[in-house]
Design a protein around this motif. Sequence first.
Motif, PDB file in Angstrom:
ATOM      1  N   SER A  13       0.831  -1.216   0.000  1.00 53.17           N
ATOM      2  CA  SER A  13       0.000   0.000   0.000  1.00 53.17           C
ATOM      3  C   SER A  13       0.863   1.261   0.000  1.00 53.17           C
ATOM      4  N   THR A  14       1.966   1.241   0.724  1.00 49.64           N
ATOM      5  CA  THR A  14       2.872   2.387   0.742  1.00 49.64           C
ATOM      6  C   THR A  14       3.513   2.598  -0.635  1.00 49.64           C
ATOM      7  N   SER A  15       3.889   1.515  -1.275  1.00 46.21           N
ATOM      8  CA  SER A  15       4.492   1.629  -2.613  1.00 46.21           C
ATOM      9  C   SER A  15       3.503   2.204  -3.615  1.00 46.21           C
ATOM     10  N   LEU A  16       2.260   1.726  -3.546  1.00 42.36           N
ATOM     11  CA  LEU A  16       1.243   2.268  -4.463  1.00 42.36           C
ATOM     12  C   LEU A  16       0.972   3.743  -4.200  1.00 42.36           C
ATOM     13  N   GLY A  17       0.869   4.108  -2.931  1.00 42.54           N
ATOM     14  CA  GLY A  17       0.640   5.515  -2.595  1.00 42.54           C
ATOM     15  C   GLY A  17       1.782   6.411  -3.022  1.00 42.54           C
ATOM     16  N   THR A  18       2.998   5.958  -2.793  1.00 39.52           N
ATOM     17  CA  THR A  18       4.172   6.749  -3.169  1.00 39.52           C
ATOM     18  C   THR A  18       4.337   6.812  -4.681  1.00 39.52           C
ATOM     19  N   ALA A  19       4.039   5.720  -5.365  1.00 41.29           N
ATOM     20  CA  ALA A  19       4.129   5.722  -6.825  1.00 41.29           C
ATOM     21  C   ALA A  19       3.109   6.671  -7.433  1.00 41.29           C
ATOM     22  N   TYR A  20       1.958   6.819  -6.789  1.00 37.26           N
ATOM     23  CA  TYR A  20       0.937   7.736  -7.295  1.00 37.26           C
ATOM     24  C   TYR A  20       1.333   9.185  -7.035  1.00 37.26           C
ATOM     25  N   SER A  21       1.848   9.472  -5.831  1.00 32.70           N
ATOM     26  CA  SER A  21       2.161  10.863  -5.488  1.00 32.70           C
ATOM     27  C   SER A  21       3.481  11.341  -6.090  1.00 32.70           C
ATOM     28  N   SER A  22       4.497  10.514  -6.076  1.00 33.38           N
ATOM     29  CA  SER A  22       5.782  10.920  -6.656  1.00 33.38           C
ATOM     30  C   SER A  22       6.455   9.719  -7.313  1.00 33.38           C
ATOM     31  N   PRO A  23       6.060   9.440  -8.559  1.00 31.89           N
ATOM     32  CA  PRO A  23       6.616   8.268  -9.249  1.00 31.89           C
ATOM     33  C   PRO A  23       8.114   8.426  -9.535  1.00 31.89           C
ATOM     34  N   GLY A  24       8.827   7.328  -9.341  1.00 32.77           N
ATOM     35  CA  GLY A  24      10.255   7.330  -9.645  1.00 32.77           C
ATOM     36  C   GLY A  24      11.128   7.939  -8.573  1.00 32.77           C
ATOM     37  N   SER A  25      10.549   8.316  -7.432  1.00 33.92           N
ATOM     38  CA  SER A  25      11.356   8.937  -6.383  1.00 33.92           C
ATOM     39  C   SER A  25      12.113   7.883  -5.581  1.00 33.92           C
ATOM     40  N   ARG A  26      13.056   8.356  -4.782  1.00 33.70           N
ATOM     41  CA  ARG A  26      13.831   7.454  -3.934  1.00 33.70           C
ATOM     42  C   ARG A  26      12.938   6.784  -2.892  1.00 33.70           C
ATOM     43  N   THR A  27      11.941   7.498  -2.401  1.00 31.35           N
ATOM     44  CA  THR A  27      11.011   6.949  -1.418  1.00 31.35           C
ATOM     45  C   THR A  27      10.211   5.790  -2.017  1.00 31.35           C
ATOM     46  N   MET A  28       9.785   5.948  -3.260  1.00 31.65           N
ATOM     47  CA  MET A  28       9.036   4.881  -3.915  1.00 31.65           C
ATOM     48  C   MET A  28       9.900   3.626  -4.068  1.00 31.65           C
ATOM     49  N   TRP A  29      11.148   3.796  -4.500  1.00 31.35           N
ATOM     50  CA  TRP A  29      12.014   2.641  -4.698  1.00 31.35           C
ATOM     51  C   TRP A  29      12.377   1.973  -3.373  1.00 31.35           C
ATOM     52  N   THR A  30      12.469   2.761  -2.300  1.00 32.47           N
ATOM     53  CA  THR A  30      12.704   2.181  -0.980  1.00 32.47           C
ATOM     54  C   THR A  30      11.506   1.343  -0.552  1.00 32.47           C
ATOM     55  N   SER A  31      10.312   1.845  -0.803  1.00 32.96           N
ATOM     56  CA  SER A  31       9.102   1.096  -0.479  1.00 32.96           C
ATOM     57  C   SER A  31       9.015  -0.190  -1.293  1.00 32.96           C
ATOM     58  N   VAL A  32       9.372  -0.117  -2.558  1.00 37.40           N
ATOM     59  CA  VAL A  32       9.346  -1.307  -3.410  1.00 37.40           C
ATOM     60  C   VAL A  32      10.385  -2.324  -2.930  1.00 37.40           C
ATOM     61  N   LEU A  33      11.558  -1.852  -2.536  1.00 38.21           N
ATOM     62  CA  LEU A  33      12.585  -2.746  -2.022  1.00 38.21           C
ATOM     63  C   LEU A  33      12.107  -3.458  -0.751  1.00 38.21           C
TER      64      LEU A  33
END
Length: 100
Positions: A33-53
């Motif tokens: 859920s965090t990855s989806l939320g972060t990908a929606y708000s700021s795609p490609g950011s470091r936060t999104m990739w950390t969540s995906v990891l």
Amino acid sequence: MAAHSESRESWSIARQLRRMRTVYAAGALLWASTSLGTAYSSPGSRTMWTSVLLLVVFTGLLALSSWWLRSVAPTRATAAEKRRSAVSVRPSVPARQVGV
């Protein structure tokens, strides 16, 4: 005596793996859920990739604990079958002579 302690240890290992599997499933859902939320708000950011990891890590831990639980479960079943066969009670009189 060793067989009794081994079956107790495998039972506690299976119980602990079930608990950890629940924790890993909750972590995987949280990071999904965090990855989806972060990908929606700021795609490609470091936060999104950390969540995906972290999602990948928790999914891997969930898969590994499920695999270990499957490998521990047959050991527990065979120990239970051994106990049942050792405790079985047999009549001293054959069944065909009881009615006579």
